[in-house]
Design a protein around this motif. Structure first.
Motif, mmCIF file in Angstrom:
data_model
loop_
_atom_site.group_PDB
_atom_site.id
_atom_site.type_symbol
_atom_site.label_atom_id
_atom_site.label_comp_id
_atom_site.label_asym_id
_atom_site.label_seq_id
_atom_site.Cartn_x
_atom_site.Cartn_y
_atom_site.Cartn_z
ATOM 1 N N SER A 96 0.816 -1.213 0.000
ATOM 2 C CA SER A 96 0.000 0.000 0.000
ATOM 3 C C SER A 96 0.850 1.264 0.000
ATOM 4 C CB SER A 96 -0.899 0.026 1.229
ATOM 5 O OG SER A 96 -1.701 -1.114 1.232
ATOM 6 N N PHE A 117 -2.510 -6.171 -4.419
ATOM 7 C CA PHE A 117 -2.108 -6.554 -3.060
ATOM 8 C C PHE A 117 -2.232 -5.413 -2.053
ATOM 9 C CE2 PHE A 117 1.264 -9.477 -0.870
ATOM 10 C CZ PHE A 117 0.255 -10.010 -0.101
ATOM 11 N N SER A 119 -4.038 -3.512 0.315
ATOM 12 C CA SER A 119 -5.326 -3.680 0.976
ATOM 13 C C SER A 119 -5.652 -2.555 1.942
ATOM 14 C CB SER A 119 -5.324 -5.010 1.709
ATOM 15 O OG SER A 119 -4.184 -5.074 2.540
ATOM 16 N N GLU A 246 -2.825 -10.941 6.033
ATOM 17 C CA GLU A 246 -2.859 -11.567 4.706
ATOM 18 C C GLU A 246 -1.545 -11.377 3.959
ATOM 19 O OE1 GLU A 246 -3.429 -8.398 4.560
ATOM 20 O OE2 GLU A 246 -2.627 -7.915 2.592
HETATM 21 N N1 TRP Z 1 -1.608 -5.969 1.952
HETATM 22 C C1 TRP Z 1 -0.316 -5.436 2.074
HETATM 23 C C2 TRP Z 1 -0.355 -3.944 1.719
HETATM 24 O O1 TRP Z 1 -1.361 -3.478 1.377
HETATM 25 C C3 TRP Z 1 0.605 -6.294 1.318
HETATM 26 C C4 TRP Z 1 2.054 -5.895 1.079
HETATM 27 C C5 TRP Z 1 2.725 -6.117 -0.065
HETATM 28 C C6 TRP Z 1 2.979 -5.286 1.928
HETATM 29 N N2 TRP Z 1 3.985 -5.681 0.020
HETATM 30 C C7 TRP Z 1 4.192 -5.175 1.228
HETATM 31 C C8 TRP Z 1 2.931 -4.813 3.227
HETATM 32 C C9 TRP Z 1 5.322 -4.620 1.805
HETATM 33 C C10 TRP Z 1 4.037 -4.253 3.792
HETATM 34 C C11 TRP Z 1 5.229 -4.155 3.080
HETATM 35 O O2 TRP Z 1 0.559 -3.202 1.859
#
Ligand code: TRP
Length: 800
Positions: A96, A117, A119, A246
């Motif tokens: 995010s 990804f 979220s 997740e």
């Molecule tokens: N769901 C997480 C997000 O939204 C997934 C994620 C992917 C993530 N890469 C990351 C979280 C790196 C922390 C660091 O960020």
């Protein structure tokens, strides 16, 4: 990050390690694009092009990539050559934090982006992120699911650990909001720093191992979790039950068997999985020989096989041959049995393709734009594609894909539990689901029996601040501490709590009292002077007293013609004995459960018989006194105290008492009552006197008579004669008064049944006093010293 001090051209960013999982996602995108380009149905006459950038999961690198693609080719080199954007849509970013940066850069150009990804709940603000779409559910649902999970397993004392990014920040914020008002409290909140720092990590571990919160919820991704877990395992901390977000719950990097003792049992919500038919085969085709110029493929090889491609290896790793074959064990890359994130990438690409397809299908003059126009197929603007993206609706693998007005997708999670596989590796076992579209309360479905918890346990781990309070006690919050930390205080007597963790003890209903454990209300003990040992003793004494009196009566009757009986006014003696028998028997009315009749009888019977008794004694004293004070024989005072007059005196004196008693019974008779005030745990059945004035009048009258009797007898005590009865009467009255004076304080201060017992004892004691003082000396003479039973002796006139 390289030094960006603007004094020289910054070198390229160097990424820290290689993430085969992310590389798989990139290949999935490639696969999807190739599939679409080959498909005769989807975008038949167009070919999708793409570029893949590596952001190293770092916002600044993401920003560079976004700017690079926007600046892109110069206008002359552009195949569209028309000033249209070189870019229609972006698939990404993953994290995010990166997505936020990229989205902000793309926003002015109105280029839509679809994240697979990201979220973070922060993206729901459509004004801030108008071109953002995603195929992953909003974290608001995930935190709701986690909160329900914590409540479900009674984990009321949990730790929170997060990475230093928007994802972690918003997720923790959301979880705290969900937990507000629930029974779950947060023991601590810790943050793994962005630039990993061992010292800080050790501090966090110290907090974790010293806290009684055994359940730790972690919002973070492999990036910061990898070094953190390495140090964690080094510290040899065990007993932590991880709840994974997740982002890392399906991260294959942690599936090695060395992780099992520390991470086994981890539970978390994974995003929906899907099927990508050709993915496994497609990934197999990748090797350094096929893509000799792709450094990423070389890096993949280095990461998977622990070999090196560089000509000047810094470490002593063997050189890669490129012939190595991909095996199952390279799960971080090859785990394609149930792609989740890769499936999202796949969906995102298809979403773009379908939107584009719909855009191209637009009928002229029937389009969605100004004047019903359509987009020009050779000059599509990104915002036109955005319009179609918002509208898109298609099916992949039986699942419907679309976006709501905020660009979000359908909330659905699998519950994943980390269990030991046959080879000792960690396997992700599906143990339930969370369906956000269901009604509240039915969203979470867990197959509890399939879960293996941390430490290879089958029992649910306990994570509480204070053990729950058993029935019989209640929670008492500790000042300045969260509500989950409390002391258990036992309920006061008369109150109960019949559930564990009661907040309050409840009062027992009237006539009920708490049992000794304070877990139930039981009927109060009813107390009255019954035939227990005390009652039986009183009964025996009173019956014995009555019998003795009757025996004395018999003796007197038998010897009624002897001097001593005759001299001492036999008729009065018989009266007294009769009254005394009644007095003794009166006592029996005090024993047993009070009824309306026994209550009325108690005080009246006793007072009238006593009155009768003392009246007789009074009469006797008067006779004695009169006989001896008649100085001159002619005075004939005895004429005024003949038997008739004596009877009249006795009768009238008793009548007064009878009148008082009658008035009492008519106006406010004593009645049985239940006294619950004296002792709250008991019901004391007693006779309420009805009118205390009458009660004290009755006693007072007896007292008055007794005093009068005492005074008269006292005056007569020194009169001549060997057998002066006045002496004994004085003595008996003394005993009588002493007994009743002692009775008053004892009566007032003794509770319940003891008041009755005290009264009975007073009756018995005074009756015995009278009986012995008045009759023992005479019986002694009659039975043992018959030679003294002569008139001469009694008058003191016999010759010595
Ligand atoms: N769901 C997480 C997000 O939204 C997934 C994620 C992917 C993530 N890469 C990351 C979280 C790196 C922390 C660091 O960020």
């Amino acid at each position: 990050m390289p030094d960006l001090n603007c004094t020289y051209r910054p070198p390229p960013v160097k990424c820290n390690g290689f993430d085969p999982r992310a590389f798989r996602w990139a290949l999935t995108m490639r696969l999807a694009v190739e599939e679409i380009n080959q498909s005769p149905e989807l975008l038949p006459n167009s070919t999708l092009g793409y570029k893949i950038f590596d952001s190293c999961a770092y916002p600044l690198t993401g920003q560079r990539a976004a700017l690079a693609v926007l600046n892109g080719l110069s206008e002359e080199d552009s195949p569209t050559c028309s000033g249209a954007s070189p870019l229609l849509a972006v698939i990404g970013e993953s994290g995010s934090a990166q997505s936020i940066v990229v989205s902000r850069i793309l926003q002015p150009f109105r280029i839509p982006m679809i994240s697979y990804f990201s979220s973070c709940a922060c993206f729901t603000d459509r004004r801030k992120y108008p071109t953002f779409f995603r195929v992953i559910p909003n974290d608001d649902y995930q935190v709701k699911a986690i909160a329900q999970l914590l409540v479900r397993f009674n984990w009321t004392w949990v730790g929170l650990v997060r990475g230093d990014h928007e994802y972690g920040r918003f997720a923790v914020q959301g979880l705290l909001r969900e937990l507000q008002g629930s029974k779950v409290c947060v023991a601590y909140q810790e943050m793994i720093p962005l630039l990993y720092n061992r010292g800080k990590a050790l501090e966090i571990m110290k907090v974790m191992s010293s806290s009684s919160a055994k359940v730790v919820v972690v919002f973070s991704a492999e990036g910061e979790m990898t070094p953190f877990l390495r140090d964690y395992m080094e510290q040899n901390i065990t007993g932590i039950q991880w709840v994974a977000s997740e982002a890392w719950v399906t991260a294959s990097v942690f599936t090695g068997s060395e992780y099992y003792p520390y991470l086994g049992g981890t539970i978390g919500f994974g995003i929906r999985k899907g099927r990508i038919p050709g993915l496994s085969d497609y990934l197999q085709t990748v090797n350094p020989q096929r893509y000799p110029n792709n450094t990423l493929v070389q890096e993949l090889w280095e990461a998977l096989y622990g070999c090196t491609y560089s000509q000047f290896p810094a470490t002593k790793l063997p050189a890669c041959s490129g012939q190595e074959s991909l095996l199952e064990q390279h799960s971080a890359y090859m785990n394609t049995s149930s792609p989740r994130v890769a499936y999202n990438v796949y969906k995102a690409v298809y979403a773009v393709a379908h939107s584009l397809h719909n855009l191209l299908l637009c009928q002229p003059d029937n389009g969605p734009f100004q004047n019903n126009s359509c987009a020009q197929s050779n000059n599509i603007f990104p915002w036109q594609l955005q319009h179609y993206l918002q509208e898109v609706n298609f099916n992949i693998d039986g699942e419907e894909v679309n976006f709501d007005l905020k660009g979000d997708s359908i909330p659905y999670y699998d519950i994943i539990n980390w269990q030991r596989g046959t080879s000792g590796n960690i396997e992700f076992v599906h143990v339930g689901l969370f369906d956000g579209t269901k009604t509240a309360g039915e969203e979470l479905v867990i197959q509890e029996d399939r879960i293996i918890w941390a430490g290879h346990q089958s029992e649910v781990p306990v994570s509480v601040c204070s053990a729950s309070c058993l029935p019989g006690s209640r929670k008492a919050v500790r000042r300045g501490e969260p509500v989950c930390c409390f002391d258990c205080v036992p309920c006061d007597s008369g109150k109960i709590s019949n559930q564990t963790n009661s907040v309050e003890c409840t009062f027992c209903p009237e006539d009920f009292w708490s049992n000794s454990n304070r877990t139930a209300c039981i009927p109060k003990k009813v107390e009255f002077l019954s035939y227990d040992s005390l009652g039986i003793a009183l009964t025996v004494i009173s019956v014995v007293g009555a019998c003795i009196t009757v025996a004395v009566f018999a003796v007197f009757f038998f010897y009624r013609n002897t001097a001593i009986v005759r001299v001492n006014n036999s008729e009065l003696s018989f009266f007294i004995l009769f009254a005394l028998t009644l007095c003794f028997l009166c006592c029996l009315v005090f024993i047993g459960e009070p009824t309306v009749w026994s209550c009325m009888l108690r005080h009246t019977a006793f007072s009238i018989t006593f009155s009768l008794c003392i009246s007789c004694i009074l009469g006797k004293t008067l006779v004695v006194l009169a006989a001896f004070t008649a100085t001159r024989p002619g005075d004939n005072i005895m004429k005024w105290l003949g038997p008739r007059q004596q009877r009249a005196i006795i009768f009238s004196c008793t009548l007064v008492q009878v009148v008082i008693c009658a008035a009492w019974l008519i106006d406010a008779p004593p009645y049985p009552s239940r006294n619950t005030k004296y002792e709250r745990s008991k019901i004391i059945l007693e006779c309420s006197v009805g009118s205390s004035l009458a009660f004290w009048c009755v006693l007072g009258y007896i007292g008055l008579q007794a005093c009068l009797c005492f005074v008269l007898a006292f005056l007569a005590r020194k009169l001549p004669g060997n057998f002066n009865e006045a002496k004994f009467i004085t003595f008996s009255m003394l005993i009588f008064c002493a007994v009743w004076l002692a009775f008053i304080p004892a009566y007032i201060s003794s509770p319940g049944k003891y008041a009755d017992a005290v009264e009975s004892f007073a009756i018995l004691a005074s009756s015995f006093g009278l009986l012995f003082c008045l009759f023992a000396p005479k019986c002694y003479i009659i039975l043992l010293k018959p030679e003294k039973n002569t008139k001469q002796h009694l008058m003191g006139k016999e010759k010595k």
